[in-house]
Write a protein that holds these residues in place. Structure first.
Motif, PDB file in Angstrom:
ATOM      1  N   ALA B 792      26.360  50.707  35.475  1.00 23.55           N
ATOM      2  CA  ALA B 792      25.444  50.638  34.344  1.00 23.55           C
ATOM      3  C   ALA B 792      24.018  50.408  34.804  1.00 23.55           C
ATOM      4  O   ALA B 792      23.060  50.827  34.169  1.00 23.55           O
ATOM      5  CB  ALA B 792      25.870  49.507  33.401  1.00 23.55           C
ATOM      6  N   PHE B 793      23.878  49.744  35.889  1.00 24.83           N
ATOM      7  CA  PHE B 793      22.541  49.364  36.371  1.00 24.83           C
ATOM      8  C   PHE B 793      22.483  49.667  37.868  1.00 24.83           C
ATOM      9  O   PHE B 793      22.545  48.784  38.708  1.00 24.83           O
ATOM     10  CB  PHE B 793      22.337  47.864  36.093  1.00 24.83           C
ATOM     11  N   PRO B 794      22.367  50.964  38.209  1.00 21.25           N
ATOM     12  CA  PRO B 794      22.462  51.340  39.617  1.00 21.25           C
ATOM     13  C   PRO B 794      21.207  50.957  40.411  1.00 21.25           C
ATOM     14  O   PRO B 794      20.166  50.640  39.841  1.00 21.25           O
ATOM     15  CB  PRO B 794      22.632  52.855  39.575  1.00 21.25           C
ATOM     16  N   HIS B 795      21.401  51.025  41.692  1.00 15.66           N
ATOM     17  CA  HIS B 795      20.296  50.792  42.624  1.00 15.66           C
ATOM     18  C   HIS B 795      19.128  51.723  42.286  1.00 15.66           C
ATOM     19  O   HIS B 795      19.327  52.850  41.877  1.00 15.66           O
ATOM     20  CB  HIS B 795      20.805  51.080  44.056  1.00 15.66           C
ATOM     21  N   MET B 796      17.892  51.229  42.458  1.00 18.21           N
ATOM     22  CA  MET B 796      16.661  51.987  42.182  1.00 18.21           C
ATOM     23  C   MET B 796      16.581  52.405  40.720  1.00 18.21           C
ATOM     24  O   MET B 796      16.262  53.553  40.401  1.00 18.21           O
ATOM     25  CB  MET B 796      16.555  53.223  43.100  1.00 18.21           C
ATOM     26  N   SER B 797      16.881  51.438  39.862  1.00 17.81           N
ATOM     27  CA  SER B 797      16.670  51.738  38.449  1.00 17.81           C
ATOM     28  C   SER B 797      16.150  50.505  37.734  1.00 17.81           C
ATOM     29  O   SER B 797      16.100  49.416  38.288  1.00 17.81           O
ATOM     30  CB  SER B 797      17.962  52.233  37.804  1.00 17.81           C
ATOM     31  N   LEU B 798      15.781  50.721  36.494  1.00 18.20           N
ATOM     32  CA  LEU B 798      15.078  49.697  35.731  1.00 18.20           C
ATOM     33  C   LEU B 798      15.787  49.452  34.408  1.00 18.20           C
ATOM     34  O   LEU B 798      16.296  50.387  33.789  1.00 18.20           O
ATOM     35  CB  LEU B 798      13.665  50.218  35.434  1.00 18.20           C
ATOM     36  N   ARG B 799      15.814  48.196  34.003  1.00 13.30           N
ATOM     37  CA  ARG B 799      16.342  47.878  32.674  1.00 13.30           C
ATOM     38  C   ARG B 799      15.387  46.910  31.993  1.00 13.30           C
ATOM     39  O   ARG B 799      14.874  45.984  32.621  1.00 13.30           O
ATOM     40  CB  ARG B 799      17.727  47.216  32.770  1.00 13.30           C
ATOM     41  N   GLU B 800      15.202  47.155  30.684  1.00 10.35           N
ATOM     42  CA  GLU B 800      14.388  46.190  29.948  1.00 10.35           C
ATOM     43  C   GLU B 800      15.292  45.398  29.036  1.00 10.35           C
ATOM     44  O   GLU B 800      16.229  45.936  28.458  1.00 10.35           O
ATOM     45  CB  GLU B 800      13.306  46.917  29.143  1.00 10.35           C
ATOM     46  N   GLY B 801      15.042  44.116  28.908  1.00 11.08           N
ATOM     47  CA  GLY B 801      15.877  43.263  28.085  1.00 11.08           C
ATOM     48  C   GLY B 801      15.328  41.864  28.108  1.00 11.08           C
ATOM     49  O   GLY B 801      14.117  41.668  28.224  1.00 11.08           O
ATOM     50  N   THR B 802      16.237  40.906  28.019  1.00 13.45           N
ATOM     51  CA  THR B 802      15.757  39.533  28.114  1.00 13.45           C
ATOM     52  C   THR B 802      16.470  38.840  29.261  1.00 13.45           C
ATOM     53  O   THR B 802      17.641  39.084  29.547  1.00 13.45           O
ATOM     54  CB  THR B 802      16.016  38.730  26.821  1.00 13.45           C
ATOM     55  N   VAL B 803      15.767  37.971  29.904  1.00 16.89           N
ATOM     56  CA  VAL B 803      16.347  37.108  30.927  1.00 16.89           C
ATOM     57  C   VAL B 803      15.918  35.697  30.583  1.00 16.89           C
ATOM     58  O   VAL B 803      14.732  35.446  30.334  1.00 16.89           O
ATOM     59  CB  VAL B 803      15.853  37.498  32.335  1.00 16.89           C
ATOM     60  N   ALA B 804      16.883  34.825  30.524  1.00 13.73           N
ATOM     61  CA  ALA B 804      16.630  33.447  30.123  1.00 13.73           C
ATOM     62  C   ALA B 804      15.901  33.418  28.776  1.00 13.73           C
ATOM     63  O   ALA B 804      15.015  32.604  28.540  1.00 13.73           O
ATOM     64  CB  ALA B 804      15.825  32.695  31.186  1.00 13.73           C
TER      65      ALA B 804
END
Ligand SMILES: Cc1cc2nc3c(=O)[nH]c(=O)nc-3n(C[C@H](O)[C@H](O)[C@H](O)COP(=O)(O)OP(=O)(O)OC[C@H]3O[C@@H](n4cnc5c(N)ncnc54)[C@H](O)[C@@H]3O)c2cc1C
Ligand SMILES: NC(=O)c1ccc[n+]([C@@H]2O[C@H](COP(=O)([O-])OP(=O)(O)OC[C@H]3O[C@@H](n4cnc5c(N)ncnc54)[C@H](O)[C@@H]3O)[C@@H](O)[C@H]2O)c1
Ligand SMILES: Cc1cc2nc3c(=O)[nH]c(=O)nc-3n(C[C@H](O)[C@H](O)[C@H](O)COP(=O)(O)O)c2cc1C
Ligand SMILES: [Zn+2]
Lengths: 177, 1002, 416, 93
Positions: B792-804
């Protein structure tokens, strides 16, 4: 120490956190100007070194295709979305830099004199009236400097805030005798 | 404590108060309004210093900033200052002063042996000797240096503060004498913004010293007071006293040095700066810097008690001091008589007036005659006597030619000699401004000619002598300057002035001495002990350009820059060469007008304000957790985090291991970040990076190399595509600003057709890297809207969301070869997110790691650091990164350079790995590699070690190096010769760890 | 040439120093010479001297538009060292340093070469790495170079601010003990006198205004004092190199910039070595007269004005006062500027040109004083033999076409 | 000390600017056809005149615009400033 505001030769305060957006667009393009003015409720200041206050935001001229928009922190996201929506089909860029810059207010009869210890711009009221804005240097920090009715506001990169604060306080020593 | 030589009345001193001071340990007293020089004179002290070369006794020559002789060590300890002119030191209570350049005492100075040796050591003698033995100079030099040097530097750091002030004005007036005040009044009344600066404590210039000048039927000083009061009352006028216009630079930019508290000594308030540097941009400048009296050159004209004639008037009229009892005046013009009369009226005995002119008939000589003063027309002083002070002069009758004495000389006892050789317009600032000087032959002076900047000269500095003319010129110059700056005005009415008439002097350059010139000690430059004979010697030896004469004899190179001596020197050189003075020309005038303290020029830009310290949003956490920091440009970054008892090695080893076995966390906020937006954004990246960018998918990241047009690697970083028309580029920490400048350059000037906007967002985000096999688990624990799974979140890719709980942009990239996530959040939330990660990471024993561990980790993988593996001479191929260079793109920055003959030649340096024989041995970074170590240098070097660490994961040392033809050397054993041993190394591939790159997936 | 010595001084003292002869003659230019050197700075004069001494070519004129040594030779901070990074540079500068060590005797003129040591400070890890790299390279090239720890820096030069709490603390330094300073004017005068004694015509106030060519080779120069012919012409005009090369239709990879310097008032000896720092941008030594001689930075724009911006002096003094807090109360006595000819790789050009018989020596930028004798030596060889000396072969004009630069920029040394 | 008139911001001290060297150098977009010498010319060779010089400046501490100026390098007088894309001759007169 003086006991009324009037008597304090110069006061330095950090500005409260606010929303800041960098807008880049071609102001020659009437569609773009209209799209932006619609959101800002004021025309974009296209004259160099000027600013324009609208209902939602104050726009500071930074360059011929670059403006700093100042707004309430609460309005930041809304403003950015509104601008992006209005400019969707046009070539423009709206980038949130609220955290990238810190602001200071310098107030009092000696405010201009204090800044002139490190800023080479002519800050005399005849040359630097209310609403004027410049990007320049304050000693070794890049600043965006705006004169409002009440004070001088200056914005520096976040990592220069400590230096700037130290510099301003140190410069003010002369007036705190 | 009695001021034995104080006149009973008069002067601008405050006799109601006494100030006590010491000079060379003796206590004296003076009054407010005194300078140290006038107070010493009032106490009968004339001997105040020793000259530079011959250590001859010297007194006070002048009453102003042109003083070459009376140089004083002022104050003590960290506040002491060398070489201060006694004539400029305002007296304060408790002032401590000492003479300099003498040992053991001023009266008895061993260095005076040089005076005895002087026949042996004329100008330039040192070029002719001290050559044997070859290294002998190091010994001679030590002795010579000790004899030279004048005063002493302070003992320690300067305790005082210095300020800057930027200023803008319509009219800057330099000098506050008659002309300057008039100019400021005219410009100020017109409404212009005016700054008027004078280096003295009081405005007024010579008017303060001339008791016999009246303006509008009142003493001249009354007019000065009125003018100053009027100026002080104008809001548009800034009056700066004790402020020297020291430098006139290009485009009407002038530097002024204001001495804010020097005159208060220890009574200065703490909050005030000691000095202030004014940086003035003036639309128009009026120079009103006055004129400087010219000494006469005659035998032994340097003894204490010999001073300039107008200065003597100043001591009498302005300071109420009596420099002697028996005066001899030596003059070539009428103003010497003015001095004689002033002295006579003050009760000083006038033993003789010696006039080099055959006849003196003006009103002043007539008054002198009427007063019964003895006048020797057509005479000159040919020698003087006196050990520590002049006690007689010898004179003789001048032949009509003026260059010989007829008949026998004779002596006149005296204790004071006043000399007047005419007036030199003070053209320093004018010349600094690039103005051209004209020569006025009748009185042998250089006056301002064509000017190069918006300025005008007025008054004595413009060659005008009478007060009436100075005032008139001043008013006119001020009014014109204001008009040019846009302020209409009326011409002020002329003022009525009464003063004795002093026409210009006819030049008299060298009085024929009694002894042969080479022994006569006719001093021209008093400070540097340059005599007329030295000048002639220089010319004789072929040093005929005035610039050569200056450098060969050092004339005009002292702390006074030859203010009193240069024109005399020039005249003597011209005469010797048989050339006209303007054809020989002056030396170049340079800033500063008078010496200006380093402190004032440095201002507050030292110590904590020397260079901004840039800290990341998470800095406080690092500091609180014991991090050691390293400077990276202006940034300060966490270097490593030693635990109690750990040294650096142990800490770094622990951090490195943790990042490969559990989870490490790194503050990477300093990386440069640029938002690239616009329909042509991909095309733009395609041109500035070496590889291809057009097809990068949205949400994908790619590594890029940036070259200079010369083909050398300049920067690298990972850029992610946020949208069709939007990328977020990262740069190295150190190059962020340079890259931004260069990208804007390409966009604005080379490719204006590209629709792209750039915005720097380096500081908008805090960047936190979590790294290691457990990093996915950690991230998963803190996010509920990002699927962290490998697919779902492979190497050399970006995801936007929330962390903490905070909006975040997470990029899966790795600078260590491990599974790794770079979390970008708003800067203001950086510390909170970091703390949340630390807390959530506790079960995995999360380990913060610093830049050192990061360097080890990347070196284990053979990843380069720009600026460490590169030095501006490495191409992508040199670095083994040819894979990152597109072979098909028609153009990118630097492309053409990659096929120059030198870039494709064999034997270029290439990046390789090195392994030492002894796995414990860590090579020194910067060490060089050779094929075979020889016993003795020189040894042909193959290249150097760029990075070297102990790798705890490999349990051995590793190093990266760039070696000539390096890739062909893989497998070979080479040597690293160190000062104390030779280290054997084997050349390897630069990748030491996980060469297949399997770990990046966790 | 009458020899200079202490005895000669004593003898002349008796004759009131009336007997000294000119240090060099002032001949009228001849219509033709075997070789013409344009530019009477240190490099030009040294070239003429070695042409006469090493190659027996004595029918030589040095043409100087102003006064000898009035260019950068007369305005530099006189730092001499040879601890350069790349082999090519190290060899050239070390060649020069070796000549310096015997130069006063060779010229019979005291150039006051003072081997008081040159220290380069390191302020961060990057500096340390780069200085070590250079120090190791120097050692293997047989050039003396010590590495000093912070404590050793303090012992060697106690004036430096060694507090670990300052913005850019000193972490260590390299020290080249054989480096030092020299009396700049004396270098020009000494070479002039020695060249003159071997028959070279030194012609001042003679500005070259054109370069005469026929069929791809030079034939002479046009000057303010008439036409002078020669089949070999060496251009050694530093800041004005592009102007001269332009006269021959050649474009150079050179830009001319102001470089400024300043001196303090003289004080008794306190600083016994040369201190340079790249990171805080300061370098300073104390002259024999007692002034602090301080080099300022280079102004970034092209200019032939021999002056620069005061802001550059300010920046320099921030650094000086930061590194030497006790200098704060010293005072600037004089500031000035020179015009330095900078190359893209911060290395000089000592080369033949596309025009036969025309040779160029330039591009020394901010650091060529130290090379004066060595540069003259190898350039004379280049002119005399019409081929480079092995030491200057790498410094040809061609390197800008091939790309084989000798890039001394990244080498963590202020290029002085 | 130079005061430079930025075409947008007006006169500012030189230290607000970065100097960009000679103006109007033509960067070819298809460089493959250039000889080594032609490429070296673009990379390194400069007019470096003593006299009128068309040069580039970047107002880095101001409006962040690149622009051109004509300056006399002997006297340091600035004769004209103009925006990128504008021709030198239009402003020089
Ligand atoms: C401030 C400053 C500090 C420096 N510090 C150092 C340092 O510490 N150490 C170091 O090694 N180097 C230093 N340098 C560099 C060094 O000064 C020069 O590299 C070196 O002096 C160059 O010498 P030169 O003989 O080539 O040039 P110059 O001495 O400049 O001589 C060139 C001569 O050519 C003449 N000329 C020009 N045009 C013509 C013409 N048309 N006709 C006839 N003659 C002409 C000029 O008048 C000049 O005299 C410094 C330079 C400066 C400006
Ligand atoms: N024959 C004579 O006796 C004689 C000769 C010349 C002038 N004078 C008299 O002197 C007066 C001349 O008037 P004036 O105004 O031209 O000159 P001035 O000498 O009276 O005033 C010049 C002022 O400029 C100041 N100054 C000089 N350089 C400075 C600098 N760089 N920065 C700051 N201040 C500086 C001096 O301190 C002085 O106060 C007239 O009264 C004239 O009659 C008399
Ligand atoms: C190493 C060195 C030391 C100098 N020392 C002095 C000095 O003691 N006094 C002085 O007035 N000038 C000194 N100068 C500066 C010269 O006076 C002069 O400014 C410099 O040679 C440039 O020439 P110009 O100013 O005539 O253009 C020195 C110059 C150099 C290079
Ligand atoms: Zn601008």
């Amino acid at each position: 120490m003086a006991d009324t505001m009037q008597d304090i030769p110069v006061a330095i305060a950090a500005l409260p956190e606010n929303g800041k957006l960098i807008l880049r667009a071609d102001a020659q393009n009437a569609d773009i100007r209209a799209a932006i003015a619609g959101v800002l409720t004021a025309p974009l200041p296209v004259e160099p070194l000027t600013s324009m206050a609208g209902d939602k935001a104050t726009a500071l001229w930074l360059g011929p295709d670059e403006w700093l928009l100042l707004c309430a922190e609460a309005d930041r996201a809304g403003l950015q979305q509104a601008l992006e929506a209005n400019l969707a089909d046009l070539h423009a860029s709206v980038v949130d830099v609220s955290d990238a810059y810190s602001g200071f207010a310098v107030t009092g009869p000696k405010a201009a004199e204090l800044l002139s210890k490190g800023c080479a711009i002519d800050l005399h009221p005849v040359a630097f009236a209310e609403g004027k804005v410049v990007r320049s240097l304050l000693a070794k920090a890049d600043i965006t400097l705006l004169r409002t009715a009440a004070d001088f506001q200056l914005y520096v990169l976040r990592s220069f805030a400590a230096y700037t604060r130290l510099w301003l306080d140190d410069a003010a020593r002369e007036y705190r005798g | 404590m009695s001021q034995s030589h104080r006149l009973p009345a008069g002067g601008r001193i405050d006799r109601s108060r006494s100030l006590s001071f010491t000079f060379d340990g003796t206590r004296y007293s003076g009054h407010p309004g005194d300078t140290l020089a006038s107070a010493l004179i009032a106490n009968g002290v004339h001997l105040v210093g020793r000259s530079f070369k011959y250590h001859r006794p010297r007194g006070i020559l002048t009453a102003g900033s042109e003083e070459p002789n009376a140089l004083i060590q002022l104050g003590l300890g960290n506040r002491t200052e060398p070489n201060i002119r006694a004539t400029q030191i305002e007296l304060y209570d408790g002032l401590t002063a000492a003479s300099q350049n003498r040992f053991p005492s001023l009266e008895f100075d061993l260095g005076a042996v040089n005076d005895t040796l002087s026949p042996l050591i004329p100008a330039g003698f040192y070029y002719k000797t001290f050559m044997w033995p070859q290294r002998g100079w190091m010994t001679y030099e030590r002795a010579i240096r000790r004899m030279a040097g004048l005063g002493r530097a302070p003992d320690g750091p300067d305790p005082d503060r210095y300020e800057y002030r930027h200023a803008h004005c319509d009219v800057l007036v330099a000098g506050g004498g008659a002309a300057g005040l008039a100019a400021a009044l005219a410009a100020g009344r017109a409404g212009a913004r005016v700054i008027i600066a004078d280096e003295q404590a009081e405005m007024g210039g010579w008017l303060l010293s001339e008791g016999d000048t009246e303006i509008s039927a009142k003493p001249a000083v009354d007019w000065v007071e009125k003018a100053v009061t009027e100026l002080a009352g104008m809001e548009n006028v800034t009056l700066l006293r004790r402020t020297t216009a020291f430098g006139y630079y290009d485009h009407n930019w002038l530097g002024l040095a204001e001495r804010v508290t020097d005159h208060l000594g220890p009574y200065a308030a703490d909050h005030l700066p000691r000095q202030r540097l004014w940086q003035v941009r003036a639309k128009q400048v009026v120079l009103a810097t006055g004129a400087i009296e010219r000494p006469l050159v005659f035998g032994q004209n340097d003894r204490p008690g010999i001073m300039l004639a107008a200065s003597l008037r100043s001591y009498i009229s302005r300071y109420g001091a009596r420099p002697g009892k028996a005066l001899v005046v030596f003059t070539n013009n009428d103003s010497g008589y003015r001095t004689a009369l002033a002295a006579h009226h003050a009760g000083i005995g006038v033993a003789a007036i010696i006039d080099s002119r055959a006849e003196a008939s003006g009103p002043l000589p007539q008054s002198a005659r009427a007063a019964g003063l003895r006048i020797y027309e057509g005479h000159a002083i040919i020698a003087t006597t006196g050990r520590l002070r002049v006690d007689s002069v010898r004179l003789g009758r001048l032949a009509a030619s003026g260059d010989r004495i007829e008949g026998a000389g004779f002596g006149i006892p005296c204790d004071l000699v006043a000399m007047s050789g005419g007036w030199n317009p003070n053209v320093s600032l004018f010349s600094q401004s690039r103005g051209k000087l004209d020569f006025r032959a009748e009185d042998g002076v250089f006056v301002p000619g064509q000017s190069f900047q918006p300025l005008r000269s007025a008054g004595a500095c413009n060659g005008v002598l009478s007060t009436a003319d100075c005032l008139a010129e001043g008013f006119a110059a001020g009014a014109e300057a204001a008009r040019e700056a846009g302020f209409a005005n009326r011409k002020p009415a002329a003022l009525k002035v009464t003063e004795p008439d002093c026409p210009a002097a006819a030049p008299f350059w060298l009085a024929p001495p009694e002894k042969p010139l080479a022994r006569a000690k006719c001093f021209v430059d008093f400070q540097n002990d340059v005599t007329a004979a030295d000048l002639k010697l220089a010319v004789r030896e072929g040093f005929q350009s005035v610039e050569h004469v200056k450098r060969y004899t050092t004339t005009g190179m002292g702390t006074d820059q030859g203010r009193t001596s240069n024109v005399n020197a020039l005249a003597i050189v011209s005469a010797t060469l048989g050339m006209e003075m303007p054809a020989v020309g002056t030396t170049t005038f340079r800033p500063p007008y008078t010496p200006t303290s380093f402190g004032a020029i440095a201002g507050r830009n030292i110590g904590a304000l020397f260079d901004p310290v840039r800290r990341t949003p998470i800095h406080e956490w690092h500091a609180a957790h014991g991090a050691k920091f390293e400077n990276v440009g202006q940034w300060v970054r966490a270097w490593y985090y030693p635990k109690p008892g750990e040294d650096m090695h142990a800490a770094v080893n622990r951090e490195v291991k943790a990042a490969r076995t559990g989870v490490g966390i790194l503050d990477a906020s300093t990386l440069g970040k640029i938002m690239v937006k616009g329909p042509d954004a991909a095309e733009f990246l395609n041109r500035v990076y070496t590889n291809s960018w057009l097809k990068l998918g949205i949400g994908k990241a790619r590594y890029g190399l940036m070259l200079g047009e010369d083909g050398m690697v300049r920067d690298d970083g990972v850029t992610v595509r946020l949208g069709e028309d939007r990328f977020l580029m990262s740069t190295t920490t150190g190059n962020a600003a340079t890259v931004m400048t260069s990208l804007e350059d390409y966009l604005q000037t080379e490719w204006p057709e590209l629709k792209v906007y750039l915005t720097s967002v380096t500081e908008q985000y805090a960047t936190i890297t979590i790294n290691g096999p457990k990093s996915r688990e950690l991230l998963a624990a803190l996010t509920d809207d990002i699927d962290t799974g490998n697919e779902a979140f492979p190497h050399m890719s970006l995801r936007e969301g929330t962390v903490a709980g905070v909006p975040a942009r997470v990029i899966r990239i790795s600078f260590t070869g491990e599974l790794s996530f770079e979390i970008n959040v708003r800067a203001s939330q950086g510390k909170a997110v970091w703390e949340a990660l630390i807390e959530a990471g506790a079960p995995f024993d999360i380990t913060p790691y610093g830049t050192e561990a990061m360097h080890v980790l990347r070196a284990e993988k053979g990843f380069i650091i720009v600026g460490q593996e590169t030095d501006g001479s490495m191409t992508p191929d040199d670095l083994g990164m040819g894979w990152a260079v597109s072979k098909v793109k028609p153009d990118f920055v630097g492309k053409r350079s990659l096929t120059r003959s030198d870039t494709v030649r064999e034997g270029r340096k290439q990046l390789v790995g090195l392994l030492t024989e002894d796995p414990k041995e860590v090579l020194e970074e910067g060490a060089h590699v050779v094929q075979v170590a020889l016993q003795q240098p020189p040894m042909a070097m193959l290249g150097h070690v760029t990075s070297s660490y102990y790798s705890p994961n490999l349990e051995r040392s590793i190093a990266l190096a760039v070696l000539k033809g390096g890739r062909a050397l893989i497998g070979k054993t080479l040597s690293v010769p160190m000062p104390d041993k030779v280290i054997k190394v084997t050349v390897t591939e630069p990748v030491f760890f996980d060469p297949k790159g399997e770990r990046a997936n966790g | 040439m009458r020899r200079y010595s202490i005895l000669a001084l004593a003898r002349n003292a008796l004759g009131y120093h009336e007997g000294w002869e000119r240090a060099w003659r002032a001949p009228e230019p001849k219509p033709e010479y075997d070789a013409i050197i344009v530019g009477g700075g240190g490099h030009g004069l040294a070239t003429a001297y070695y042409l006469a001494k090493e190659h027996g070519i004595t029918n030589v004129a040095v043409l100087e538009k102003g006064w000898l040594g009035g260019g950068n030779t007369g305005r530099n901070t006189t730092i001499v060292r040879s601890n350069y990074l790349w082999d090519e540079s190290a060899a050239l500068y070390e060649h020069s340093l070796k000549i310096w060590e015997g130069l006063s005797q060779e010229l019979n003129y005291n150039v006051m070469f003072s081997q008081r040591g040159v220290m380069n400070l390191a302020h961060n890890l990057h500096d340390l790495r780069e200085l070590k790299r250079r120090a190791h390279a120097n050692r293997l090239n047989g050039i003396d170079c010590d590495f000093l720890s912070r404590e050793q820096v303090g012992e060697y030069c106690p004036l430096i601010n060694l507090s670990p709490d300052i913005r850019h603390p000193v972490l260590g330094a390299t020290l080249q003990r054989r480096g030092g300073v020299a009396r700049h004017d004396a270098v020009a005068w000494g070479f002039a006198r020695a060249a003159d004694a071997r028959g070279v015509d030194i012609i001042q106030n003679c500005e070259v205004t054109g370069i005469l060519r026929e069929g791809g080779r030079v034939t002479g120069v046009e000057t303010s004092r008439g036409t002078i012919r020669a089949k070999k012409i060496g251009l050694v005009t530093a800041g004005h190199s592009s102007v001269l090369a332009g006269m021959a239709g050649i474009r150079l990879p050179v830009e001319s910039h102001p470089l400024q310097a300043l001196v303090s008032e003289p004080v008794k000896p306190i600083l016994d070595t040369v201190v340079m720092s790249n990171t805080v941008h300061a370098y300073v030594s104390q002259s024999d007269k007692g002034e602090m001689v301080i080099g300022a930075g280079i102004d970034p724009y092209v200019s032939y004005s021999q002056r620069g911006g005061f802001n550059v002096v300010q920046d320099t003094l921030h650094a000086i006062v930061e590194m030497f807090p006790m200098f704060s109360r010293l005072r600037m006595l004089r500031q000035w500027g020179g015009i330095v000819d900078t190359c893209p790789d911060a290395s000089p050009i000592l080369s033949k040109t596309p025009i036969e018989g025309l040779y160029i020596n330039c591009g020394w930028g901010t650091g060529g004083f130290k090379a004066t004798p060595g540069s003259g030596h190898v350039f004379a060889h280049t002119i005399a033999r019409d081929e480079p000396h092995p030491l200057n072969a790498p410094f040809s004009l061609e390197r800008f076409t091939t790309g084989r630069l000798v890039d001394e920029h990244g080498a963590a040394a202020v290029a002085h | 000390m130079l005061t430079i008139p930025c075409p947008w911001c007006g006169e500012r001290d030189v230290h607000e600017f970065r100097s960009g060297g000679e103006a109007h150098l033509k960067r070819e977009s298809r460089t493959d056809n250039l000889s080594d010498a032609e490429w070296a010319d673009f990379l390194f060779l400069r007019a470096n005149p003593k006299g009128e010089h068309a040069e580039r400046w970047y107002h880095v501490h101001g409006c962040r615009r690149w622009f051109n100026a004509v300056r006399n390098t002997h006297t340091d007088t600035i004769l004209a400033v103009y925006k990128p894309g504008e021709a030198k001759s239009e402003v020089s007169q």
